[in-house]
Design an enzyme around this catalytic site. Structure first.
Site, PDB file in Angstrom:
ATOM      1  N   LEU A 246       0.830  -1.212   0.000  1.00 36.12           N
ATOM      2  CA  LEU A 246       0.000   0.000   0.000  1.00 36.12           C
ATOM      3  C   LEU A 246       0.865   1.263   0.000  1.00 36.12           C
ATOM      4  O   LEU A 246       0.365   2.365  -0.180  1.00 36.12           O
ATOM      5  CB  LEU A 246      -0.888   0.017   1.253  1.00 36.12           C
ATOM      6  CG  LEU A 246      -1.875  -1.142   1.415  1.00 36.12           C
ATOM      7  CD1 LEU A 246      -2.614  -1.043   2.744  1.00 36.12           C
ATOM      8  CD2 LEU A 246      -2.878  -1.153   0.254  1.00 36.12           C
TER       9      LEU A 246
ATOM     10  N   LYS B 201      14.794  -6.239   5.601  1.00 40.55           N
ATOM     11  CA  LYS B 201      14.852  -5.337   6.761  1.00 40.55           C
ATOM     12  C   LYS B 201      16.066  -5.564   7.668  1.00 40.55           C
ATOM     13  O   LYS B 201      16.605  -4.624   8.224  1.00 40.55           O
ATOM     14  CB  LYS B 201      13.579  -5.497   7.604  1.00 40.55           C
ATOM     15  CG  LYS B 201      12.379  -4.775   7.040  1.00 40.55           C
ATOM     16  CD  LYS B 201      11.178  -4.992   7.956  1.00 40.55           C
ATOM     17  CE  LYS B 201      10.142  -3.929   7.748  1.00 40.55           C
ATOM     18  NZ  LYS B 201       8.998  -4.072   8.652  1.00 40.55           N
TER      19      LYS B 201
ATOM     20  N   ASP C 190       8.366   1.266  12.329  1.00 43.14           N
ATOM     21  CA  ASP C 190       7.230   0.382  12.656  1.00 43.14           C
ATOM     22  C   ASP C 190       6.762   0.581  14.106  1.00 43.14           C
ATOM     23  O   ASP C 190       5.562   0.645  14.379  1.00 43.14           O
ATOM     24  CB  ASP C 190       7.608  -1.089  12.453  1.00 43.14           C
ATOM     25  CG  ASP C 190       7.804  -1.424  10.983  1.00 43.14           C
ATOM     26  OD1 ASP C 190       7.046  -0.916  10.151  1.00 43.14           O
ATOM     27  OD2 ASP C 190       8.731  -2.203  10.669  1.00 43.14           O
TER      28      ASP C 190
HETATM   29  P1  NAD Z   1       7.950 -12.720  11.772  1.00 39.69           P
HETATM   30  O1  NAD Z   1       7.977 -13.937  10.925  1.00 39.69           O
HETATM   31  O2  NAD Z   1       9.157 -11.863  11.887  1.00 39.69           O
HETATM   32  O3  NAD Z   1       7.538 -13.151  13.282  1.00 39.69           O
HETATM   33  C1  NAD Z   1       6.577 -14.111  13.532  1.00 39.69           C
HETATM   34  C2  NAD Z   1       6.212 -14.134  15.004  1.00 39.69           C
HETATM   35  O4  NAD Z   1       4.982 -14.861  15.117  1.00 39.69           O
HETATM   36  C3  NAD Z   1       7.211 -14.866  15.889  1.00 39.69           C
HETATM   37  O5  NAD Z   1       7.203 -14.275  17.172  1.00 39.69           O
HETATM   38  C4  NAD Z   1       6.627 -16.279  15.951  1.00 39.69           C
HETATM   39  O6  NAD Z   1       7.037 -16.981  17.113  1.00 39.69           O
HETATM   40  C5  NAD Z   1       5.155 -15.972  15.999  1.00 39.69           C
HETATM   41  N1  NAD Z   1       4.283 -17.035  15.510  1.00 39.69           N
HETATM   42  C6  NAD Z   1       4.145 -17.471  14.238  1.00 39.69           C
HETATM   43  N2  NAD Z   1       3.204 -18.431  14.161  1.00 39.69           N
HETATM   44  C7  NAD Z   1       2.738 -18.606  15.410  1.00 39.69           C
HETATM   45  C8  NAD Z   1       1.753 -19.460  15.985  1.00 39.69           C
HETATM   46  N3  NAD Z   1       1.067 -20.319  15.249  1.00 39.69           N
HETATM   47  N4  NAD Z   1       1.534 -19.364  17.313  1.00 39.69           N
HETATM   48  C9  NAD Z   1       2.210 -18.489  18.074  1.00 39.69           C
HETATM   49  N5  NAD Z   1       3.153 -17.651  17.586  1.00 39.69           N
HETATM   50  C10 NAD Z   1       3.411 -17.718  16.277  1.00 39.69           C
HETATM   51  O7  NAD Z   1       6.708 -11.882  11.272  1.00 39.69           O
HETATM   52  P2  NAD Z   1       6.491 -10.278  11.340  1.00 39.69           P
HETATM   53  O8  NAD Z   1       7.161  -9.650  10.188  1.00 39.69           O
HETATM   54  O9  NAD Z   1       6.814  -9.821  12.702  1.00 39.69           O
HETATM   55  O10 NAD Z   1       4.915 -10.179  11.074  1.00 39.69           O
HETATM   56  C11 NAD Z   1       3.982 -10.571  12.053  1.00 39.69           C
HETATM   57  C12 NAD Z   1       2.634  -9.946  11.705  1.00 39.69           C
HETATM   58  O11 NAD Z   1       2.732  -8.536  11.829  1.00 39.69           O
HETATM   59  C13 NAD Z   1       2.160 -10.218  10.275  1.00 39.69           C
HETATM   60  O12 NAD Z   1       0.789 -10.527  10.299  1.00 39.69           O
HETATM   61  C14 NAD Z   1       2.380  -8.887   9.580  1.00 39.69           C
HETATM   62  O13 NAD Z   1       1.440  -8.653   8.560  1.00 39.69           O
HETATM   63  C15 NAD Z   1       2.143  -7.912  10.719  1.00 39.69           C
HETATM   64  N6  NAD Z   1       2.807  -6.618  10.522  1.00 39.69           N
HETATM   65  C16 NAD Z   1       2.049  -5.508  10.641  1.00 39.69           C
HETATM   66  C17 NAD Z   1       2.642  -4.265  10.496  1.00 39.69           C
HETATM   67  C18 NAD Z   1       1.782  -3.036  10.608  1.00 39.69           C
HETATM   68  O14 NAD Z   1       2.240  -1.975  10.199  1.00 39.69           O
HETATM   69  N7  NAD Z   1       0.585  -3.131  11.161  1.00 39.69           N
HETATM   70  C19 NAD Z   1       4.012  -4.159  10.232  1.00 39.69           C
HETATM   71  C20 NAD Z   1       4.779  -5.330  10.131  1.00 39.69           C
HETATM   72  C21 NAD Z   1       4.158  -6.560  10.275  1.00 39.69           C
END
Ligand code: NAD
Length: 292
Positions: A25, A75, A111
């Site tokens: 986006l 990143k 972030d």
């Molecule tokens: P990542 O892969 O770096 O981290 C994943 C995290 O989720 C880890 O802590 C892992 O242990 C945990 N996890 C994964 N599956 C799991 C499960 N089944 N049960 C329990 N814990 C579980 O991912 P990320 O980049 O941190 O992204 C995580 C979420 O954050 C995504 O949905 C992403 O879209 C969202 N996000 C949102 C924003 C925003 O601006 N709102 C920014 C970045 C990421």
């Protein structure tokens, strides 16, 4: 295309480097803001993975582009190619915004700033609050570090027993021992310890899901087993913004909690980057009207 009409010899380029990138986006958000404010920039998305990072940054320097946003999988990998890294980005070990300051590439992470500003927009000030945070991946790490910097009193981090647990331990160590001038106590627990999770939530002001649970393909899942973990005066937030209402936020609303999705975090991380690129405030209300 309106953008082509306004590009001239002085237009400055800002990029986004990530892969996959087509769903982002950010180009729409930044370009509509440039147009609205009459700023002479254009924002383009470049499909770039880890292998091309060094060459891309050499090219950015040569072209003197104003900066770029950085998303997955770049990143964490981009850090060695930058000239300077902000304290928050150094503690988080990740960069989502690079600004070209007169030839010097400076890395920032916005972030966590976006998360804190998203809370603020919903009437919640992180200062002095206790936060229970689930997750220690990219998003959760940025949230933990920024909340500590911005004055959270206590953060209890829960992660399941997977490859991110060590990062949870590291985040707690950074908050307790490395960030200077803050007064935040951090604790780490395994997400499997549900009694501990319940106890920490009971003494917290805010509960945050910082994992991808709640988003596809885990959209039917919620890390909180049932409503007995929540109470009406608890603030519940989620970094996930697709769907707008995760299972966690549905559960929170059923109890009467204030429920905040990840849209604000997404929007405000972009606004913070926009300000670093241009020196102007992003017209956030206008962007919300146009995009959401
Ligand atoms: P990542 O892969 O770096 O981290 C994943 C995290 O989720 C880890 O802590 C892992 O242990 C945990 N996890 C994964 N599956 C799991 C499960 N089944 N049960 C329990 N814990 C579980 O991912 P990320 O980049 O941190 O992204 C995580 C979420 O954050 C995504 O949905 C992403 O879209 C969202 N996000 C949102 C924003 C925003 O601006 N709102 C920014 C970045 C990421």
């Amino acid at each position: 295309m309106a953008d082509q009409g306004r590009i001239d010899g002085r237009t400055q380029l800002i990029g986004l480097i990530a892969t996959p990138i087509g769903h982002s986006l950010s180009p729409a958000m930044h370009n509509m803001s440039f147009r609205k404010l009459g700023l002479n920039y254009v924002y383009l998305a470049f499909e770039v993975g880890n292998q091309q990072l060094e060459d891309v940054l050499t090219g950015f320097r040569a072209l003197n582009i104003r900066g770029c946003n950085v998303s997955m999988p770049n990143k964490t990998k981009i850090l060695p190619y930058l000239d300077e890294i902000s304290p928050a980005a150094r503690f988080a070990g990740a960069v989502n915004t690079v600004v070209n300051e007169n030839g010097k590439l400076v890395g920032h992470i916005t972030d966590g700033i976006g998360y804190v500003l998203g809370l603020k927009e919903s009437g919640v000030d992180i200062k002095g609050k206790k936060l229970t945070l689930m997750g220690a991946g990219g998003a959760a790490t940025a949230v933990a570090i920024q909340c500590a910097i911005d004055g959270a009193a206590e953060i209890s981090i829960f992660n399941r027993d997977d490859e991110y647990y060590d990062r949870a331990v590291k985040n707690v160590d950074i908050i307790n021992n490395e960030i200077e001038g803050i007064n935040c106590k951090a604790n780490v627990f395994r997400l499997e310890d549900l009694d501990q999770l319940k106890a920490e939530i009971a003494t917290s002001d805010i509960l945050t899901n910082g994992t991808g649970v709640g988003m596809k393909p885990l959209e039917d899942q919620c890390l909180i087993p049932d409503a007995s973990y929540l109470r009406p005066d608890l603030i519940v937030s989620d970094v996930v913004y697709i769907p707008r209402k995760t299972k966690l936020l549905e559960l929170a609303e059923s109890v009467g909690c204030k429920a905040i999705n990840g849209l604000g975090m997404m929007l405000w991380q972009g606004a913070a980057a926009f300000e670093k690129f241009t020196g102007h405030e992003m017209p956030v209300e206008y962007v919300k009207e146009q995009m959401f």
